[in-house]
Design an enzyme around this catalytic site. Structure first.
Site, PDB file in Angstrom:
ATOM      1  N   ASN A  52       0.277 -45.034 -86.230  1.00  0.00           N
ATOM      2  CA  ASN A  52       0.466 -43.599 -86.028  1.00  0.00           C
ATOM      3  C   ASN A  52       0.513 -43.370 -84.526  1.00  0.00           C
ATOM      4  O   ASN A  52      -0.520 -43.420 -83.857  1.00  0.00           O
ATOM      5  CB  ASN A  52      -0.694 -42.823 -86.673  1.00  0.00           C
ATOM      6  CG  ASN A  52      -0.627 -41.332 -86.374  1.00  0.00           C
ATOM      7  OD1 ASN A  52       0.367 -40.840 -85.826  1.00  0.00           O
ATOM      8  ND2 ASN A  52      -1.670 -40.604 -86.740  1.00  0.00           N
ATOM      9  N   LYS A  54       1.136 -40.749 -82.961  1.00  0.00           N
ATOM     10  CA  LYS A  54       0.688 -39.402 -82.563  1.00  0.00           C
ATOM     11  C   LYS A  54       1.658 -38.823 -81.522  1.00  0.00           C
ATOM     12  O   LYS A  54       2.841 -39.102 -81.583  1.00  0.00           O
ATOM     13  CB  LYS A  54      -0.768 -39.436 -82.082  1.00  0.00           C
ATOM     14  CG  LYS A  54      -1.694 -40.093 -83.110  1.00  0.00           C
ATOM     15  CD  LYS A  54      -3.154 -39.934 -82.798  1.00  0.00           C
ATOM     16  CE  LYS A  54      -3.993 -40.642 -83.866  1.00  0.00           C
ATOM     17  NZ  LYS A  54      -5.420 -40.468 -83.675  1.00  0.00           N
ATOM     18  N   HIS A  64      -3.691 -35.379 -91.804  1.00  0.00           N
ATOM     19  CA  HIS A  64      -4.441 -36.059 -90.740  1.00  0.00           C
ATOM     20  C   HIS A  64      -5.504 -35.111 -90.192  1.00  0.00           C
ATOM     21  O   HIS A  64      -5.276 -33.909 -90.072  1.00  0.00           O
ATOM     22  CB  HIS A  64      -3.495 -36.511 -89.626  1.00  0.00           C
ATOM     23  CG  HIS A  64      -4.147 -37.458 -88.676  1.00  0.00           C
ATOM     24  ND1 HIS A  64      -5.009 -37.046 -87.686  1.00  0.00           N
ATOM     25  CD2 HIS A  64      -4.115 -38.815 -88.610  1.00  0.00           C
ATOM     26  CE1 HIS A  64      -5.463 -38.108 -87.039  1.00  0.00           C
ATOM     27  NE2 HIS A  64      -4.941 -39.194 -87.577  1.00  0.00           N
ATOM     28  N   GLU A 101      -6.446 -34.499 -87.350  1.00  0.00           N
ATOM     29  CA  GLU A 101      -6.035 -33.713 -86.171  1.00  0.00           C
ATOM     30  C   GLU A 101      -5.248 -32.477 -86.597  1.00  0.00           C
ATOM     31  O   GLU A 101      -5.307 -31.434 -85.944  1.00  0.00           O
ATOM     32  CB  GLU A 101      -5.242 -34.608 -85.205  1.00  0.00           C
ATOM     33  CG  GLU A 101      -6.180 -35.576 -84.490  1.00  0.00           C
ATOM     34  CD  GLU A 101      -5.565 -36.908 -84.104  1.00  0.00           C
ATOM     35  OE1 GLU A 101      -4.329 -37.041 -84.110  1.00  0.00           O
ATOM     36  OE2 GLU A 101      -6.347 -37.834 -83.804  1.00  0.00           O
ATOM     37  N   GLU A 153     -10.129 -42.037 -92.858  1.00  0.00           N
ATOM     38  CA  GLU A 153     -10.260 -41.987 -91.408  1.00  0.00           C
ATOM     39  C   GLU A 153     -11.456 -41.102 -91.049  1.00  0.00           C
ATOM     40  O   GLU A 153     -11.314 -39.881 -90.922  1.00  0.00           O
ATOM     41  CB  GLU A 153      -8.999 -41.392 -90.776  1.00  0.00           C
ATOM     42  CG  GLU A 153      -7.738 -42.177 -91.072  1.00  0.00           C
ATOM     43  CD  GLU A 153      -6.688 -41.976 -89.991  1.00  0.00           C
ATOM     44  OE1 GLU A 153      -6.202 -42.974 -89.476  1.00  0.00           O
ATOM     45  OE2 GLU A 153      -6.374 -40.818 -89.642  1.00  0.00           O
ATOM     46  N   GLY A 173     -10.289 -42.418 -82.201  1.00  0.00           N
ATOM     47  CA  GLY A 173     -10.137 -42.294 -80.758  1.00  0.00           C
ATOM     48  C   GLY A 173     -11.437 -42.435 -79.988  1.00  0.00           C
ATOM     49  O   GLY A 173     -11.476 -42.154 -78.792  1.00  0.00           O
ATOM     50  N   SER A 216     -10.258 -46.294 -84.674  1.00  0.00           N
ATOM     51  CA  SER A 216     -10.620 -47.339 -83.708  1.00  0.00           C
ATOM     52  C   SER A 216     -10.476 -48.748 -84.269  1.00  0.00           C
ATOM     53  O   SER A 216     -11.273 -49.628 -83.945  1.00  0.00           O
ATOM     54  CB  SER A 216     -12.027 -47.105 -83.150  1.00  0.00           C
ATOM     55  OG  SER A 216     -12.083 -45.842 -82.484  1.00  0.00           O
TER      56      SER A 216
HETATM   57  P1  13P Z   1      -7.325 -44.500 -83.329  1.00  0.00           P
HETATM   58  O1  13P Z   1      -6.908 -45.854 -83.848  1.00  0.00           O
HETATM   59  O2  13P Z   1      -6.765 -44.213 -81.966  1.00  0.00           O
HETATM   60  O3  13P Z   1      -8.797 -44.288 -83.433  1.00  0.00           O
HETATM   61  O4  13P Z   1      -6.624 -43.412 -84.285  1.00  0.00           O
HETATM   62  C1  13P Z   1      -6.745 -43.550 -85.660  1.00  0.00           C
HETATM   63  C2  13P Z   1      -5.899 -42.537 -86.324  1.00  0.00           C
HETATM   64  O5  13P Z   1      -6.161 -41.345 -86.234  1.00  0.00           O
HETATM   65  C3  13P Z   1      -4.714 -43.005 -87.050  1.00  0.00           C
HETATM   66  O6  13P Z   1      -4.126 -41.989 -87.793  1.00  0.00           O
END
Ligand code: 13P
Length: 256
Positions: free
Chosen positions: A6, A8, A96, A98, A168, A174, A214
């Site tokens: 992803n 982002k 997601h 976010e 997640e 992150g 992560s």
């Molecule tokens: P990270 O791997 O940067 O923690 O992000 C995970 C994520 O949100 C994948 O959708």
């Protein structure tokens, strides 16, 4: 085992294309080592076509990071499922954290998007996960199962290929602090049981359950070796071909 990136809101067009090319050449160089690993990348909407072209000879599926609930209309800035299929998408991430956090996306909206994806033959990657406060309060399972119920209501899943679920935990995204393999497995087992109740054991046992938060080459093997962890949804480590493919190496090793 599905290893999905992803991206982002990262990469410009040139970076995105280069990243895709590097992933493609890394997989080609690995030869048969990655035969058991499935790959997907979810770049920003504006790069889907260029990334799709860069990956056209590679065994990497294309996914988007979101989709609108309607086919078309006056929804300035939104992107529809027919648009995504027309540029070659197979997958779309929905729900997601976010999106839930910054755009107040509700389970009901996630559900509309998941249904819309299925109606157009896209495979939704439905994301669920609790916050740190919810985990500390002992509510993690209840939160995740409520998100699952909300997202999957009426979503037509005929085969295990029609759906992917990504666990997640928000506190692991992150932060550099992934869930422990045991925490991931425990929640994946809860999700698996929930999917069995909904879809019957025959289909549910093969629905890929991805862990996200992560995941890096150094912790991937321990996470991916858990029985209900069928792959990863990878954020920052998917932005470099070396770390993305490093995770795939661990997946291949786990699969033997
Ligand atoms: P990270 O791997 O940067 O923690 O992000 C995970 C994520 O949100 C994948 O959708």
């Amino acid at each position: 085992m599905l290893i999905a990136g992803n991206w982002k809101m990262n990469t410009d067009l040139s970076d995105g294309r280069t990243l895709a090319e590097n992933i493609a050449s890394g997989i080609a160089e690995a030869g048969s080592r990655f035969d058991s690993v499935e790959f997907a990348v979810c770049p920003p909407f504006v790069h889907l076509q260029a990334v799709g072209t860069a990956l056209s000879d590679a065994p990497v599926s294309l996914g988007a990071q979101d989709v609108h609930r309607e086919d078309e209309g006056a929804y300035t800035s939104d992107v529809s499922a027919p648009m995504l299929t027309s540029v070659g998408c197979t997958y779309v991430i929905v729900g997601h954290s976010e999106r839930r956090q910054y755009y107040d996306e509700t389970d009901g909206e996630v559900n509309q998007k998941a249904r819309q994806a299925r109606e157009h033959g896209l495979v939704p990657i439905v994301c669920v996960g609790e916050t740190l406060d919810q985990r500390k309060g002992g509510d993690a399972e209840a939160v995740v199962t409520a998100q699952l119920d909300g997202a999957l209501d009426g979503v037509a899943v005929n085969t295990a290929d029609d759906l992917v679920v990504a666990y997640e935990p928000v506190w692991a995204i992150g932060t550099g602090e992934s869930a422990s393999p045991t925490q991931a497995q425990d929640m994946h087992a809860v999700i698996r049981t929930h999917l069995r109740d909904r879809y019957g054991s025959e289909g549910a046992d093969d629905i890929p359950l991805l862990y996200g938060g992560s995941m890096k080459p150094h912790n991937a093997a321990d996470l991916l070796s858990k029985p209900d962890v069928d792959g990863g949804l990878i954020g920052s480590a998917s932005l470099e071909a070396e770390s993305f493919l490093g995770i795939a190496e661990r997946a291949a090793t786990v699969l033997g």
